[in-house]
Design an enzyme around this catalytic site. Sequence first.
Site, mmCIF file in Angstrom:
data_model
loop_
_atom_site.group_PDB
_atom_site.id
_atom_site.type_symbol
_atom_site.label_atom_id
_atom_site.label_comp_id
_atom_site.label_asym_id
_atom_site.label_seq_id
_atom_site.Cartn_x
_atom_site.Cartn_y
_atom_site.Cartn_z
ATOM 1 N N HIS A 126 -9.350 0.260 -6.777
ATOM 2 C CA HIS A 126 -10.071 0.892 -5.664
ATOM 3 C C HIS A 126 -9.265 2.052 -5.080
ATOM 4 O O HIS A 126 -9.794 3.124 -4.807
ATOM 5 C CB HIS A 126 -10.380 -0.181 -4.618
ATOM 6 C CG HIS A 126 -9.193 -1.024 -4.221
ATOM 7 N ND1 HIS A 126 -8.323 -1.552 -5.150
ATOM 8 C CD2 HIS A 126 -8.700 -1.395 -3.014
ATOM 9 C CE1 HIS A 126 -7.376 -2.223 -4.516
ATOM 10 N NE2 HIS A 126 -7.583 -2.139 -3.228
ATOM 11 N N LYS A 160 0.821 -1.217 0.000
ATOM 12 C CA LYS A 160 0.000 0.000 0.000
ATOM 13 C C LYS A 160 0.851 1.261 0.000
ATOM 14 O O LYS A 160 0.563 2.208 -0.724
ATOM 15 C CB LYS A 160 -0.750 0.043 1.328
ATOM 16 C CG LYS A 160 -2.128 -0.391 1.324
ATOM 17 C CD LYS A 160 -2.654 0.019 2.698
ATOM 18 C CE LYS A 160 -3.774 -0.846 3.104
ATOM 19 N NZ LYS A 160 -4.309 -0.478 4.417
ATOM 20 N N ASP A 217 -7.869 2.301 4.557
ATOM 21 C CA ASP A 217 -8.387 1.032 5.042
ATOM 22 C C ASP A 217 -9.076 0.366 3.873
ATOM 23 O O ASP A 217 -9.908 0.970 3.190
ATOM 24 C CB ASP A 217 -9.345 1.184 6.223
ATOM 25 C CG ASP A 217 -9.464 -0.146 6.953
ATOM 26 O OD1 ASP A 217 -8.441 -0.627 7.478
ATOM 27 O OD2 ASP A 217 -10.556 -0.736 6.965
HETATM 28 O O1 LIG Z 1 -3.667 -1.072 8.268
HETATM 29 P P1 LIG Z 1 -2.406 -0.845 7.480
HETATM 30 O O2 LIG Z 1 -1.208 -0.605 8.333
HETATM 31 O O3 LIG Z 1 -2.564 0.198 6.417
HETATM 32 O O4 LIG Z 1 -2.066 -2.206 6.674
HETATM 33 P P2 LIG Z 1 -2.991 -3.519 6.551
HETATM 34 O O5 LIG Z 1 -2.294 -4.476 5.669
HETATM 35 O O6 LIG Z 1 -3.384 -4.001 7.915
HETATM 36 O O7 LIG Z 1 -4.255 -2.953 5.768
HETATM 37 P P3 LIG Z 1 -5.796 -3.037 6.122
HETATM 38 O O8 LIG Z 1 -6.010 -3.080 7.570
HETATM 39 O O9 LIG Z 1 -6.464 -1.920 5.346
HETATM 40 O O10 LIG Z 1 -6.203 -4.429 5.497
HETATM 41 C C1 LIG Z 1 -6.437 -4.520 4.129
HETATM 42 C C2 LIG Z 1 -5.965 -5.835 3.573
HETATM 43 O O11 LIG Z 1 -6.668 -6.042 2.328
HETATM 44 C C3 LIG Z 1 -5.800 -6.399 1.298
HETATM 45 N N1 LIG Z 1 -5.744 -5.412 0.225
HETATM 46 C C4 LIG Z 1 -6.033 -4.088 0.296
HETATM 47 N N2 LIG Z 1 -5.779 -3.480 -0.867
HETATM 48 C C5 LIG Z 1 -5.298 -4.428 -1.689
HETATM 49 C C6 LIG Z 1 -4.840 -4.414 -3.010
HETATM 50 O O12 LIG Z 1 -4.760 -3.291 -3.720
HETATM 51 N N3 LIG Z 1 -4.433 -5.569 -3.546
HETATM 52 C C7 LIG Z 1 -4.461 -6.702 -2.832
HETATM 53 N N4 LIG Z 1 -4.855 -6.801 -1.578
HETATM 54 C C8 LIG Z 1 -5.280 -5.667 -0.997
HETATM 55 C C9 LIG Z 1 -4.402 -6.494 1.884
HETATM 56 O O13 LIG Z 1 -4.104 -7.812 2.045
HETATM 57 C C10 LIG Z 1 -4.483 -5.785 3.231
HETATM 58 O O14 LIG Z 1 -3.708 -6.443 4.193
HETATM 59 MG MG LIG Z 2 -4.527 -2.872 9.126
#
Ligand SMILES: O=P(O)(O)OP(=O)(O)OP(=O)(O)OC[C@H]1O[C@@H](n2cnc3c(O)ncnc32)[C@H](O)[C@@H]1O
Ligand SMILES: [Mg+2]
EC number: 3.6.1.66
Length: 212
Positions: free
Chosen positions: A197, A20, A76
């Site tokens: 997205h 991300k 998120d």
């Molecule tokens: O909260 P932060 O620290 O930002 O990092 P995180 O990995 O925990 O992020 P989230 O809580 O938002 O969880 C979203 C999950 O969804 C998945 N995800 C989100 N965007 C994605 C993308 O563009 N391509 C593939 N998987 C994605 C990815 O595996 C993330 O771990």
């Molecule tokens: Mg997270």
Amino acid sequence: MSQRKLMPGKLVVASHNNGKIREINELLEPYGFEVTSAADQNLAEPEETGLTFEANAELKAVAAAKASGLPSLADDSGFCVEGLDGQPGIYSARWAGPEKDFAMAMRTIEEKLEAIPAVAGADRRGYFVAVLCLAWPDGHTEMFRGEVHGQVVWPPRGDKGFGYDPVFQPDGYDRTFGEMTSEEKHGWSADTPALSHRARAFELFSKACLEN
Ligand SMILES: O=P(O)(O)OP(=O)(O)OP(=O)(O)OC[C@H]1O[C@@H](n2cnc3c(O)ncnc32)[C@H](O)[C@@H]1O
Ligand SMILES: [Mg+2]
């Protein structure tokens, strides 16, 4: 409350996810910010206690802005599968467990879909959601949501992305996000509309808050 512009300067990307952070840095690139991340700054990872993408984005952005004293942009996001009633959704990161094992998380989705007894098979449509929240140290926030819809494919294909990218094929494409370069996944150029997205949420954010 009226929308507030973000002037070029220091900006914290309130995330600990390298995939991300890389994508958000790419999207921010033309705007001349001095970008660091919550991971670079050793900021604590807040517990994601919200029940919506919006609530969790706000909680992460506000925590980083308060801790750093700088404007902070959180993302998120998650992957929602129609045949699984929108799961894993806000629990997308948690389905991969503490080891962040996305091969396992993708397999879990497939096994759950295959276990659904249905005449025409389970609904393999799915979509990614990203909610970007920008928070200032004084507590003001702005929020933007992007979605991209398509199909859940099996087996996983491609190693260019992160997370669930290898099992998601957006409508109108014959390749998964895992098989696309980040430029293609963003769909971000003068003559192509935003695709992912995150790029779609970013487009709304840039129109509202950045000097274009
Ligand atoms: O909260 P932060 O620290 O930002 O990092 P995180 O990995 O925990 O992020 P989230 O809580 O938002 O969880 C979203 C999950 O969804 C998945 N995800 C989100 N965007 C994605 C993308 O563009 N391509 C593939 N998987 C994605 C990815 O595996 C993330 O771990
Ligand atoms: Mg997270």
